[in-house]
Write a protein that holds these residues in place. Structure first.
Motif, short mmCIF file in Angstrom:
data_model
loop_
_atom_site.label_atom_id
_atom_site.label_comp_id
_atom_site.label_asym_id
_atom_site.label_seq_id
_atom_site.Cartn_x
_atom_site.Cartn_y
_atom_site.Cartn_z
N ILE A 101 4.13 0.44 3.59
CA ILE A 101 4.45 1.02 2.28
C ILE A 101 4.43 2.54 2.38
CG2 ILE A 101 3.78 1.19 -0.15
CD1 ILE A 101 2.26 -1.47 0.22
N VAL A 102 5.51 3.18 1.92
CA VAL A 102 5.55 4.62 1.76
C VAL A 102 5.68 4.91 0.27
CG1 VAL A 102 6.73 6.78 2.29
CG2 VAL A 102 6.61 4.98 4.02
N PRO A 129 -5.57 6.34 0.54
CA PRO A 129 -6.10 6.01 1.86
C PRO A 129 -5.56 6.91 2.96
CG PRO A 129 -5.36 4.02 0.72
CD PRO A 129 -4.89 5.19 -0.08
N ARG A 130 -4.31 7.30 2.83
CA ARG A 130 -3.67 8.18 3.81
C ARG A 130 -2.53 8.90 3.11
NH1 ARG A 130 -1.01 6.26 9.63
NH2 ARG A 130 -0.12 8.28 10.23
N GLN A 131 -2.39 10.18 3.35
CA GLN A 131 -1.30 10.91 2.69
C GLN A 131 -0.79 12.04 3.55
OE1 GLN A 131 -3.89 12.43 -0.73
NE2 GLN A 131 -2.42 14.10 -0.55
N GLY A 147 4.56 14.04 8.91
CA GLY A 147 3.64 12.96 8.57
C GLY A 147 4.36 11.63 8.35
N ILE A 148 5.54 11.69 7.73
CA ILE A 148 6.35 10.49 7.53
C ILE A 148 6.79 9.92 8.88
CG2 ILE A 148 8.53 9.60 6.61
CD1 ILE A 148 6.59 10.19 4.40
N LEU A 205 5.93 6.23 10.65
CA LEU A 205 6.98 5.28 11.04
C LEU A 205 6.91 4.97 12.53
CD1 LEU A 205 9.95 6.77 8.97
CD2 LEU A 205 8.65 4.70 8.47
N GLN A 206 6.57 5.97 13.32
CA GLN A 206 6.45 5.73 14.75
C GLN A 206 5.31 4.76 15.05
OE1 GLN A 206 8.56 6.76 17.21
NE2 GLN A 206 7.35 5.31 18.41
#
Length: 263
Positions: free
Chosen positions: A71-72, A233-235, A241-242, A246-247
């Protein structure tokens, strides 16, 4: 390829985030709440745009239907409900979650507060107030209709107009327009309506910067509502960062493929 990324969209950043997801070879399932927001995304064989205000049950069903593997969350900074829902479901279903949060602007002009504190104060009493908050919050200002002259900027939709009128706003004090609003038009509106106070959100957009500039120039009191306090939780706030997120998902997916069938 199996699985997809759930992109919670609707913001202008979510357009390039969708491009990032697609460029990594993932399917992208974008959820938005309005048909207008769906127009942000181009036609692509790996992209599906879904228009709906999701309930927990409906979101859970769609996650399973689209085999979501991550989820993004690129929703608006004030869309607290959908962020809370996504965080809860990510924890419940064991899905990686990343919040994209656009940077907050420095607090250089005016008053910064939250909505309950503003409504308890006398900051708006006797003022000519322009509200640029979206229609969802207009009902909270209905009790102030007899204490201040309230104007509001809303989206040009039937629903927005009906909501504003239900909150007892005079139709002569409404302007329906799609953002962004240029600095020249913003200045003209403030001067035309003789605005003395503007209430806006800490959205981190160019529109917020324009309001800060005009408030100093015209001597208008600017009141900015702080973002809802959410523990993500993570941002991230950037493309790097995106891409890193994804990697990680791509590496995890590749590892899963290499496992023997009976693992």
């Amino acid at each position: 390829m199996t699985g997809a990324i759930w992109l919670i969209g609707g913001t202008h950043e979510s357009r390039w985030i969708a491009d990032c997801i697609l460029s990594q070879g993932f399917s992208c399932w974008v959820s938005v709440t309005t048909a207008a927001a769906a127009g942000l995304y181009p036609a692509h064989p790996l992209l599906t745009c879904h228009v709906e205000r999701l309930t927990p049950e409906r979101a859970r069903k769609l996650i399973q239907q689209h085999s979501i593997q991550g989820i993004v969350d690129a929703s608006h900074p004030f869309a607290a409900a959908v962020s809370a829902l996504a965080i809860r479901l990510s924890q419940e279903l064991g899905l990686p979650y990343l919040r994209f949060e656009r940077p907050d602007l420095p607090q250089t002009t005016g008053i910064y507060t939250d909505l309950p504190a503003l409504l308890r104060s006398n900051l708006l009493v006797g003022e000519r107030v322009l509200l640029t908050l979206g229609v969802k919050l207009l009902a909270a200002f209905a009790p102030l209709q007899g204490q201040a002259t309230l104007f509001a900027r809303i989206l040009p939709t039937v629903t927005a107009l009906e909501t504003a009128l239900a909150a007892r706003f005079d139709r002569r004090r409404l302007i329906a327009i799609f953002p962004p609003v240029s600095q020249e038009l913003e200045r003209a509106l403030w001067q035309q309506w003789q605005i003395t106070t503007v209430v806006t959100k800490a959205s981190g957009t160019a529109g917020e910067q324009i309001k800060q500039t005009l408030a100093r120039e015209l001597g208008v009191k600017l009141i900015t509502l702080r973002r809802p306090p959410i523990s993500y939780p993570r941002q991230t706030s950037d493309r790097a960062g995106i891409e890193a997120f994804l990697q990680e998902l791509a590496t995890s997916r590749q590892s899963d493929r290499l496992l023997p069938p009976d693992y």
